[in-house]
Structures are given as C-alpha cells and as structure tokens.
Design an enzyme around this catalytic site. Sequence first.
Site, PDB file in Angstrom:
ATOM      1  N   ASP A 202      -7.932  -0.351   4.351  1.00  0.00           N
ATOM      2  CA  ASP A 202      -6.979  -0.976   5.258  1.00  0.00           C
ATOM      3  C   ASP A 202      -7.446  -0.816   6.702  1.00  0.00           C
ATOM      4  OD1 ASP A 202      -4.533  -2.388   5.243  1.00  0.00           O
ATOM      5  OD2 ASP A 202      -3.765  -0.981   3.738  1.00  0.00           O
ATOM      6  N   ASP A 289       1.065  -8.678   4.221  1.00  0.00           N
ATOM      7  CA  ASP A 289       1.512  -8.229   2.897  1.00  0.00           C
ATOM      8  C   ASP A 289       2.485  -9.199   2.232  1.00  0.00           C
ATOM      9  OD1 ASP A 289       0.118  -6.094   3.796  1.00  0.00           O
ATOM     10  OD2 ASP A 289       1.686  -4.612   3.423  1.00  0.00           O
TER      11      ASP A 289
HETATM   12  C1  GLA Z   1      -0.983  -2.254   4.243  1.00  0.00           C
HETATM   13  C2  GLA Z   1      -1.610  -3.067   3.112  1.00  0.00           C
HETATM   14  C3  GLA Z   1      -0.760  -2.943   1.872  1.00  0.00           C
HETATM   15  C4  GLA Z   1      -0.595  -1.477   1.486  1.00  0.00           C
HETATM   16  C5  GLA Z   1      -0.022  -0.694   2.647  1.00  0.00           C
HETATM   17  C6  GLA Z   1      -0.014   0.803   2.404  1.00  0.00           C
HETATM   18  O1  GLA Z   1       0.218  -2.801   4.652  1.00  0.00           O
HETATM   19  O2  GLA Z   1      -1.757  -4.410   3.492  1.00  0.00           O
HETATM   20  O3  GLA Z   1      -1.330  -3.675   0.810  1.00  0.00           O
HETATM   21  O4  GLA Z   1      -1.836  -0.948   1.102  1.00  0.00           O
HETATM   22  O5  GLA Z   1      -0.779  -0.918   3.833  1.00  0.00           O
HETATM   23  O6  GLA Z   1       0.580   1.513   3.453  1.00  0.00           O
END
Ligand code: GLA
Length: 644
Positions: A202, A289
């Site tokens: 990430d 997300d």
């Molecule tokens: C980000 C990613 C998600 C997840 C979260 C975890 O938002 O895009 O897919 O991994 O972090 O905190």
Amino acid sequence: MRPLPNRVGPSLRRRFVALAAGLALLTPGVAAAQTDPLAPTGRWSANTRGAAPVPPMGWNSWNAFYSDIDEEKIMASATILVDTGLAARGYRHVNIDDGWWLKRRQSDGRMVIRTDNFPSAIVGPGDQTSFRPLTDRLHAMGLRAGIYSDIGRNSCGQVYTPNFANQPEGTVAEREVGLHGHVDQDIRLYFAEWGFDLIKVDGCGIRGLAADTDHVRQDHYREFPPLIDMNALGRTDIAAVQALYEEVGQALHDHNPDGDYLFSVCLWGSSNVRAWGKNLGNLSRTSDDITPQWTRMLTNLDTVSTRALYAGPGSWNDPDMLFVGSGDFDAAHMTEARSHFALWAILNAPLIIGYDLRKATPEQIALFGNPGLVALNQDPAGHQAVPAYQSSELQIFVKTLADGDKGVAIFNRGLAAIETQLSARHLKFRDDAEVSLTDLWTGERQTFTGETAFRLEPRQTLVFRASGARALPDGLYVSEVPGDVNPAEDGVTTPQHDPAIHRGVIGWQGTRGSGEHPQYGGFGGAQADRSPFGEPLRIAGTRFDSGIGALANSRLEVRNHGYARLTARVGIDDSAVSRERPVTFLIYGDGRLLARSEPQAFGAAPQALDVDIRDVAILEMVVRAEGEAVAALPVVWGDAALLR
Ligand code: GLA
C-alpha cells in the site's frame, strides 16, 4: 514545499519527441537515441517477473474483517476454501491484510507479529515471532500465503483508520511498520524466512503524513513529506513513488530465486501508475477501495473497463477485491452479487474473495466456484474483455478466448429492465453464419444468426460462451488480443481522469469534503476498437469497427505468435482537435524498421500498410507527429490485423 524535480514538462517532452522523430526518420532502427521513448527496443517491456500467467485467485481478510483479524478467522476461511473445492477451482491465495503487526523491534529492525491474535507465531521467548508455522500449514493444505505492508514508514490503518482494531503498538519508532528504510530486510524476512508467496504494498505512508496533519502535530508518527497528492498529479512526485516501488520489485526478485511470487501494487490509480504499474507489478490497483455498495462497484469497474491493452499475462488490472457476500452483494441480492462476480471474471480482475466464508451460503459458494466463469477469468490467452457496446445503462463486454471462442457479458447497470440486442458483429463473427451461445449461469444453449434479443432485469448480467465463424477468417484483429499488446508509450503527456468514470463514495471518508476525484488518469490511453477518448474509430469519414486507437507519439509492443502478416489502414482520427500536424506510422519487427507510412495529414484517406512479419517475435507500432502539439492527437490503426 517539497520540490518536484523529476517530471519533464509536456512542452519540453514534445520538443524532444519532435526532434527525435526527425532523427529517427533519417536513421530508423534501434540506433535512435536510447532515451527516445519512441525508439524501437525489440523487447516486451511489460512485467514478466513473478508468477502471474493468469489472474490470481484466492481470499483476503480485509473486506471480510478489516484489520480485526486473527489466525482462527484466517484459517477458517482457508479450510473452507479447501473443503468446498474452491481451492481446487483455483482459489489458492490466502492473503493477510492490515492488522497482523505488533511493532518493529528496535534492536535489529525486525518485524514482530501480534501473537495475541496469531499464537502459532510464537517461536521463542519475548518478541521472537515467525509466520513460518502459519505459512507451512497453508502450504500443506495446497494453498499459498500472502502478506501486507506499506511503502512508507506507516500503514493505511495508522494513517486513515486508526480507530480500527490491531494498530501497531509502542514508541513512534516501534510503530514504523512499513517498508521504508527496511525494504531488503523485510522482503527477505517475509519471503525467504517466513515463506510468503505474495505481498500487497500500500502507499498510505507516503501520502498522509504531512507536517500539518494531526498525526504529525500530535507526535503519533514522524512526518513524511507527501509524495502523493490524491487530488493533483502535478503535486505528486511520480518518479519518486515509482522508484520506491521498483526497489521492492528488485528485492522480491532477489529473495525469490525461483521467481514464484506475486507483487500487488496498491496505489489506487494515483501517481500515474496507469502508465508504469504494468511494468512492475503482477497486479496494480486502478481505483480507491471498493465498498459493498453497487455504485462504488461501478466506479471500480469503470477504472478497468477501458484498460484492456494495459493488462495481460504477467500483469493484471486490479479493480480491488470482491465484495460478494456483503451489503448490496449479500445473500439477499444475488443478482447484484452475480453481476459483480461476472464483471470481475470477464475483465480478468484478480478473483480475491473478501468474505467470511464461515457465513457463506451454498449459493454463494456455487457462485465463486462457477466453472464457466472461473474458466473465463483463467483463460490462458489472458485477454481482458473489450467493451463492444457502452452506455450509461448497458454495457457489452467481449473477451477472446484461447480456443477462438468468445466470452460475452451483457450488463444492465441500472434500475429498469432493458431490451437488448446482441449481434454477431459485437463478437467479430460473421453475421450470415450461425452463432452458438452457452449461458454460463444455466448451461442452456441457443443459436442465432445476425442478432438476437434479450431482456435484462435491473442490475442483471448475462454471460455466455460464444462460438461462430470469425469475420476475419485467416487471423485476428489486434484489438481482439489485448493481452498481446503493451502500450509502452501511449502518448499521454498530461494524464487526466476519464470524465465518464462513475464517482462513488469512499467508504472511510464518507461524504466529507467535496467528493471523489478519481485518480486513475487513464483518459487518452490507447484503446481497443475505440479512440483514446472513447469515440468510434474513423479516418476521413471511414469508420473502423476494429482497430487500435492511440495518441500520436505512441509506441505499442505486440507479441507475434507465429503470424505472417500485419495489415492496417492508418490515419489521423476524425475526432482530432489539433489538425495541423501530420503523423507518420512506423512498424518495427524485433527492432528493425519494416514499414513506414507517408506523412498523413488530417482528413487524408486511410493509408494501407501490409507487412511481412514471419519470424518476428515482437512488433512495435509507432506513430510520430511532427511539430509542437496544441492538443493530444488521436490516430487510428484501422482494422489492424495479424494474418496467417
Ligand atoms: C488501503 C487498501 C485496502 C486495505 C487497507 C488496509 O485502503 O487500499 O485494500 O489494504 O488499506 O488498511
């Protein structure tokens, strides 16, 4: 403010391209300056490292539990993958997301696992921990294990959802659990020592820790001058972000001598990752997300659906994990769940289940395991479906399969039933010969000639496997094999987001602020069967249903699987705004110039190119424009085809 030293401004770049164009026309071939992005290389430059010949399948903890994870929950879903037969169908990755870490040990920088939640990780007194017992168990079950980290010092949970469970503990330094400053150490630990097979990396730690944020002002975390500005590409240090991810790519390569690993790049479409993620990762996120809401699913879908040319064996577009099982996709909404799943399957998205499988109904398990849909996703040719019809309500996606059949999904995005027509031409089949369809939901077969009609219920997706007589009998259109095309340079100098991309609510942000500004700057990228801005392909009034639309100053690499001829009718697209510059089309084979068009002006009739490509492995289709650009210049490789 942090300086942004490493972006070459578009006008400088244009001048360079124009200069290089002149040079290359005089001395065509590999001799052109190595720094000329349009010079042929004779190479395939999209990622081939790691092991992603087909889209990865498996399960991830995040959508099911967010960071409230433990060994029991993870092993429960792993066991169900095996017991239900889903693992045998291909769901083999079990990926631990945010929430596994306790701290970074200060004596030696080694990461320590949260053993309250992962008791099997205790391998000695004190803070001696290892995931090896867990990965051994998963491997013994025939599964593969994935882990999660961040490219910065801190994690997404720490920066954006600090109220979620299982945040790292200890001093500021102990809570620096991200890869930054520890790339080689951590990757060695996770892969060589702990035996993981995948890492998702990430990017929150290089984004949300500016000096003026509450986190930094209150001394929770050290400042990290942001490299990413989610709302301004001009304030994003693209080269710096890319360099950090490249360091991880190199460490993965170094610590996995067998090459059997997956690198999941999670930059949500930011940092112009649209252009370089495919050269580095095995999967690359194109959007923020997903949430269990229909409209958010549409947003994520829209960020991949016009990117077929940017994915293929080795590197896949990632619209985020499945949310089948929750919210708008729960057991009471199986129409929505089926649509979400079918779209991910046909667009070659990774099929990563994000549901607590202990709660799964037999119908949900059957959906994940649907053999026809899984086969569509896992087809070895690796061609992402191409939109054959696009509207706000209805979309038709068509995917070329290894055996020449087509997968087709007809998708009703809206809330009203729709009458639709599917024609043989959508499938690039002859419209005077019989087409046979197998419904992948029911197994029923039917045939039609010319066109057939369906009624789609709200939010329904019909999916078929189709066979028929190919419109092009002795080969394939290049746009039918997007997995064999790599837009090494797509001519986009000022990346901008596609205005047609649906804008969703971001889960953790809610409706605070002014709304989402999608980060995927893919508008103007090369497209199959459409201009870079989504128009039909047209040269001087001649329309091409098949072809590649790109911008001038682009270089597309094409793998040749034994074809003898490349043919195309080329010219400037009628949608061009900037009309004063002629362009030249060049075709290279393994770095050698094979053909060059006359300079083509706006409005000139399509010019035919017909090139012998026997014994050529890598073709390069290059378009150079003369002079300064006032606007992006769309060009057409009309009816571009690989013939026997
Ligand atoms: C980000 C990613 C998600 C997840 C979260 C975890 O938002 O895009 O897919 O991994 O972090 O905190």
